[in-house]
Design a protein around this motif. Sequence first.
Motif, mmCIF file in Angstrom:
data_model
loop_
_atom_site.group_PDB
_atom_site.id
_atom_site.type_symbol
_atom_site.label_atom_id
_atom_site.label_comp_id
_atom_site.label_asym_id
_atom_site.label_seq_id
_atom_site.Cartn_x
_atom_site.Cartn_y
_atom_site.Cartn_z
ATOM 1 N N LYS A 192 -6.839 4.279 -18.542
ATOM 2 C CA LYS A 192 -7.360 3.517 -17.395
ATOM 3 C C LYS A 192 -6.927 2.056 -17.424
ATOM 4 C CE LYS A 192 -9.710 7.276 -16.465
ATOM 5 N NZ LYS A 192 -9.198 8.238 -15.471
ATOM 6 N N ALA A 193 -6.910 1.442 -18.599
ATOM 7 C CA ALA A 193 -6.585 0.016 -18.703
ATOM 8 C C ALA A 193 -5.123 -0.268 -18.358
ATOM 9 C CB ALA A 193 -6.901 -0.492 -20.106
ATOM 10 N N GLU A 194 -4.273 0.737 -18.476
ATOM 11 C CA GLU A 194 -2.839 0.548 -18.235
ATOM 12 C C GLU A 194 -2.436 0.882 -16.802
ATOM 13 O OE1 GLU A 194 -4.113 2.225 -20.774
ATOM 14 O OE2 GLU A 194 -3.549 1.025 -22.520
ATOM 15 N N ARG A 195 -3.390 1.163 -15.960
ATOM 16 C CA ARG A 195 -3.097 1.526 -14.570
ATOM 17 C C ARG A 195 -2.331 0.403 -13.864
ATOM 18 N NH1 ARG A 195 -5.922 5.615 -11.614
ATOM 19 N NH2 ARG A 195 -5.525 5.470 -9.357
ATOM 20 N N ASP A 196 -1.314 0.758 -13.110
ATOM 21 C CA ASP A 196 -0.526 -0.195 -12.303
ATOM 22 C C ASP A 196 0.182 -1.253 -13.144
ATOM 23 O OD1 ASP A 196 -1.413 0.970 -9.802
ATOM 24 O OD2 ASP A 196 -3.314 -0.077 -10.089
ATOM 25 N N THR A 197 0.638 -0.893 -14.351
ATOM 26 C CA THR A 197 1.248 -1.913 -15.220
ATOM 27 C C THR A 197 2.707 -1.648 -15.592
ATOM 28 O OG1 THR A 197 0.460 -0.844 -17.248
ATOM 29 C CG2 THR A 197 -0.994 -2.489 -16.253
ATOM 30 N N LEU A 250 0.020 4.998 -13.472
ATOM 31 C CA LEU A 250 0.507 4.038 -14.462
ATOM 32 C C LEU A 250 1.520 3.064 -13.878
ATOM 33 C CD1 LEU A 250 1.022 6.307 -17.607
ATOM 34 C CD2 LEU A 250 -0.903 4.797 -17.114
ATOM 35 N N ALA A 251 2.249 3.492 -12.860
ATOM 36 C CA ALA A 251 3.335 2.679 -12.308
ATOM 37 C C ALA A 251 2.813 1.594 -11.374
ATOM 38 C CB ALA A 251 4.321 3.566 -11.559
ATOM 39 N N LYS A 252 3.504 0.460 -11.383
ATOM 40 C CA LYS A 252 3.228 -0.592 -10.414
ATOM 41 C C LYS A 252 3.644 -0.107 -9.024
ATOM 42 C CE LYS A 252 4.551 -4.325 -13.630
ATOM 43 N NZ LYS A 252 5.560 -5.382 -13.864
ATOM 44 N N LYS A 253 3.091 -0.724 -8.000
ATOM 45 C CA LYS A 253 3.600 -0.456 -6.657
ATOM 46 C C LYS A 253 5.051 -0.937 -6.614
ATOM 47 C CE LYS A 253 2.848 -1.308 -1.750
ATOM 48 N NZ LYS A 253 2.061 -2.034 -0.728
ATOM 49 N N GLY A 254 5.941 -0.091 -6.147
ATOM 50 C CA GLY A 254 7.365 -0.406 -6.187
ATOM 51 C C GLY A 254 8.039 0.076 -7.450
ATOM 52 N N GLY A 255 7.247 0.584 -8.391
ATOM 53 C CA GLY A 255 7.788 1.099 -9.642
ATOM 54 C C GLY A 255 8.427 2.466 -9.446
ATOM 55 N N THR A 256 9.029 2.980 -10.526
ATOM 56 C CA THR A 256 9.799 4.220 -10.451
ATOM 57 C C THR A 256 9.288 5.253 -11.443
ATOM 58 O OG1 THR A 256 11.781 3.003 -9.782
ATOM 59 C CG2 THR A 256 12.112 5.221 -10.659
ATOM 60 N N LEU A 257 9.141 6.490 -10.983
ATOM 61 C CA LEU A 257 8.816 7.635 -11.827
ATOM 62 C C LEU A 257 10.083 8.463 -11.960
ATOM 63 C CD1 LEU A 257 6.060 6.648 -10.676
ATOM 64 C CD2 LEU A 257 5.336 9.026 -10.587
ATOM 65 N N ILE A 258 10.435 8.836 -13.184
ATOM 66 C CA ILE A 258 11.645 9.633 -13.399
ATOM 67 C C ILE A 258 11.275 10.952 -14.073
ATOM 68 C CG2 ILE A 258 13.958 9.707 -14.377
ATOM 69 C CD1 ILE A 258 13.921 6.656 -14.504
ATOM 70 N N LYS A 260 7.146 4.425 -6.098
ATOM 71 C CA LYS A 260 5.732 4.343 -5.751
ATOM 72 C C LYS A 260 5.591 3.391 -4.567
ATOM 73 C CE LYS A 260 1.156 3.286 -7.700
ATOM 74 N NZ LYS A 260 0.401 3.071 -8.942
ATOM 75 N N LYS A 261 5.401 3.969 -3.397
ATOM 76 C CA LYS A 261 5.350 3.197 -2.161
ATOM 77 C C LYS A 261 3.966 2.613 -1.881
ATOM 78 C CE LYS A 261 9.508 3.936 -0.235
ATOM 79 N NZ LYS A 261 10.398 2.863 0.272
ATOM 80 N N GLN A 262 2.941 3.353 -2.284
ATOM 81 C CA GLN A 262 1.562 2.958 -1.993
ATOM 82 C C GLN A 262 0.715 3.025 -3.263
ATOM 83 O OE1 GLN A 262 0.756 1.817 0.957
ATOM 84 N NE2 GLN A 262 2.685 2.389 1.958
ATOM 85 N N PRO A 263 -0.382 2.260 -3.339
ATOM 86 C CA PRO A 263 -1.273 2.381 -4.497
ATOM 87 C C PRO A 263 -1.772 3.818 -4.641
ATOM 88 C CG PRO A 263 -1.854 0.461 -3.164
ATOM 89 C CD PRO A 263 -0.846 1.247 -2.370
ATOM 90 N N THR A 264 -1.892 4.269 -5.865
ATOM 91 C CA THR A 264 -2.394 5.622 -6.110
ATOM 92 C C THR A 264 -3.873 5.700 -5.746
ATOM 93 O OG1 THR A 264 -0.874 5.778 -7.982
ATOM 94 C CG2 THR A 264 -2.600 7.457 -7.825
ATOM 95 N N PRO A 265 -4.287 6.701 -4.972
ATOM 96 C CA PRO A 265 -5.721 6.851 -4.666
ATOM 97 C C PRO A 265 -6.551 6.837 -5.949
ATOM 98 C CG PRO A 265 -4.424 8.377 -3.349
ATOM 99 C CD PRO A 265 -3.469 7.749 -4.328
ATOM 100 N N PRO A 266 -7.693 6.160 -5.946
ATOM 101 C CA PRO A 266 -8.489 6.008 -7.170
ATOM 102 C C PRO A 266 -9.004 7.317 -7.759
ATOM 103 C CG PRO A 266 -9.677 5.185 -5.241
ATOM 104 C CD PRO A 266 -8.282 5.441 -4.809
ATOM 105 N N SER A 267 -8.992 8.389 -6.976
ATOM 106 C CA SER A 267 -9.471 9.685 -7.487
ATOM 107 C C SER A 267 -8.465 10.362 -8.417
ATOM 108 C CB SER A 267 -9.786 10.626 -6.322
ATOM 109 O OG SER A 267 -8.664 10.760 -5.464
#
Length: 232
Positions: A131-136, A158-166, A212-219
Amino acid sequence: MTYEELKKAFEGTQVVIGDELISSLRTYAALLAEWNEKMNLTAITEEPIVIEKHFMDSLLIAKDFVFAGKKIADIGSGAGFPGVVLALAFPSCHVTLIDATKKKFLFLQELKEKLGVGNIAFHVGRVEDMKAERDTFDIVTARGFAAMNIFLEVAAPLAKKGGTLIAMKSLRGEEELVKSKFAIHRLGLSLSSTKKDVLPDGEIRLNYYFEKKQPTPPSYPRPWAEILKKPL
């Protein structure tokens, strides 16, 4: 595959295979073989095959994508692929290796010490509990971790907005991508590119890059048991 062939395979790309990196990879391969006699880290221990199936495969995602200076999370690191290899190839990046199997980190800790790698951190535990590493993180990777839709659910937070998942896949990735359409939409992601490579033995590798185009829904992510019971 030899180290010279590995070097040649990445000529003209963002991956530079120099003498120092080759020396580190030699040590890596030796330690992997040694530790594999104590615990099951990999089915592959012969150095020429390790070079192709682990080292080359790990670096394919960086051929024409910038890793230098990035903060990276590697989910289900196992014996350190691709995370440790990326950390060695790009000393300016910082890689967090994530795995729920504590004993594997005994190997990774010795590897870190023997190689003198300062840009690696460890997270021992479940990725969905971070949880602490969310959006980092700038980049979140996984190789052989889980089906694509499951990877996307635990990686996106875990990814920032604009970040990349591979997502690093074999040919099965084509089928997994089709099954991940809802997850991609629900998690606010967009498939930005797909890179196809062929290893020297003919095995096809498909690497999928999601933005990651949008913030991840909190659920999300949901508890692991729920993710497995009803994948997105």
